[in-house]
Design a protein around this motif. Sequence first.
Motif: not given
Length: 509
Positions: A273, A283, A285, A320, A332, A334, A336, A357
Amino acid sequence: MTDLIRDDELIGQGARSRGSQGQGFQGQGSPEGLAGDGVTAMAEDISDGELALTERAALRRVVGLSTELADISEVEYRQLRLERVVLVGVWTSGTVEQADASLAELGRLAETAGSEVLEGLIQRRDRPDPATYIGSGKVRELADTVRANGADTVICDGELSAGQLRQLEEKLKVKVIDRTALILDIFAQHARSREGKAQVELAQLQYLMPRLRGWGSALSRQAGGRAGGAGGGVGLRGPGETKLEIDRRRIHKRIAKLRKEVVGMDTVRRTKRDRRLANEVPSVAIVGYTNAGKSSLLNAITGAGVLVQDALFATLDPTTRRGVTPDGRDYTLTDTVGFVRHLPHQLVDAFRSTLEEAVAADVLLHVVDAADALPEAQVEAVREVLGEITEGRDETLPPELLVVNKADAVDELELARLRHVFPEAIVVSARTGTGVADLIEAIADRLPRPDVLVEALLPYASGALVARVHREGEVLSERHTADGTMLSARVRPDLAGVLAGFTTNGTAG
């Protein structure tokens, strides 16, 4: 429910219950087994998610199949004979619709774990009974229901104390588990990575510790009494160490070992990270309630090909993938682990490094299931868990972009209601692709933009640097001259330093 844990069961208990699931092929290329069968070409066309889904569905219940085996593991039992369960809940607050929805969700959890739900009962009380959870009268009614349906397991919609578990099992004469144990079992089945398995086993052992039971000196490793007495003799005097004490000591050692492993894995995750942060790659999430369609949305945006299954907690290991905005900027994305109402605190603690994250992202993509009976309650539950992660810390949650998924599964009237309840939300269908393009545009608008303005004249031999400016920055204007490409762009400080030698005035803007 087994009252004690055998010596050979204690170490790796959580891992054992997941042994039949295997590691899967995600991120490992074509499986050797397929290549050995001469179908390598076909395997190349199968995504990681399809392989994982095939593996997960490889062992399923055969209706009518029975077994006479007396000593088989928990996972083997679940695969050979589907458990017949009765659900029971205590309605202490809220509306009857909320109580029904909670029990219906418990039913879906039970089916995901490998059970056949026979019946569901709800007891209206101000608070759960401290002795039997539902009260002595309701216990007798529950016992009649269990016998009438031939159930072999009762699942309670709440976390039971050791005393409540013992009382219910003694009165019902069947196995009793609670909502926490059920969720932990599902996590144990679905964990695939080494980190995920370690986190689940840690949560299981932390849940198990206060619920160990035994029969005191009956399990002593050494005989008591005077020398020459029954079972006594030299070297065997004294009460010794009971089996229960040995179990506790071994679990404490295993928990300490797992915590060290999880901390070590957390260090690796933080390093990755920090590397992304150093490169200033934005990023995003994806968070949301379990089975809200987060993995499907990741596939729709990036074409990741991760596992998609209509089941609760199908995704435990974060994935990711690289995304690109319409104007060419990289970021990115991601995926979860999903959340659920009353998520066990053991899981929140064990998965804290994974959930962080989401906290460290630039944008939270909060996915809501439009087809759920109570989507507002989903949003509240997710925000509650995220609040637990940031509790006592200086950092705040990143900006949230609410996404109402599964628009194809509801009618226009319900969609209109959801648009009114969540006016800032983007309505999409990951399955049909409706609204995904609008979502990608909304993500691009919320991503942090480069803040250093530069004007550079790059020679035509520096085509790679021009491509990097397009990929990592925001090009405001581009003009081709006799000496090279004149660019006006906003870029990150590190890229501005690289372009400093090419700027028209000799410095970064």
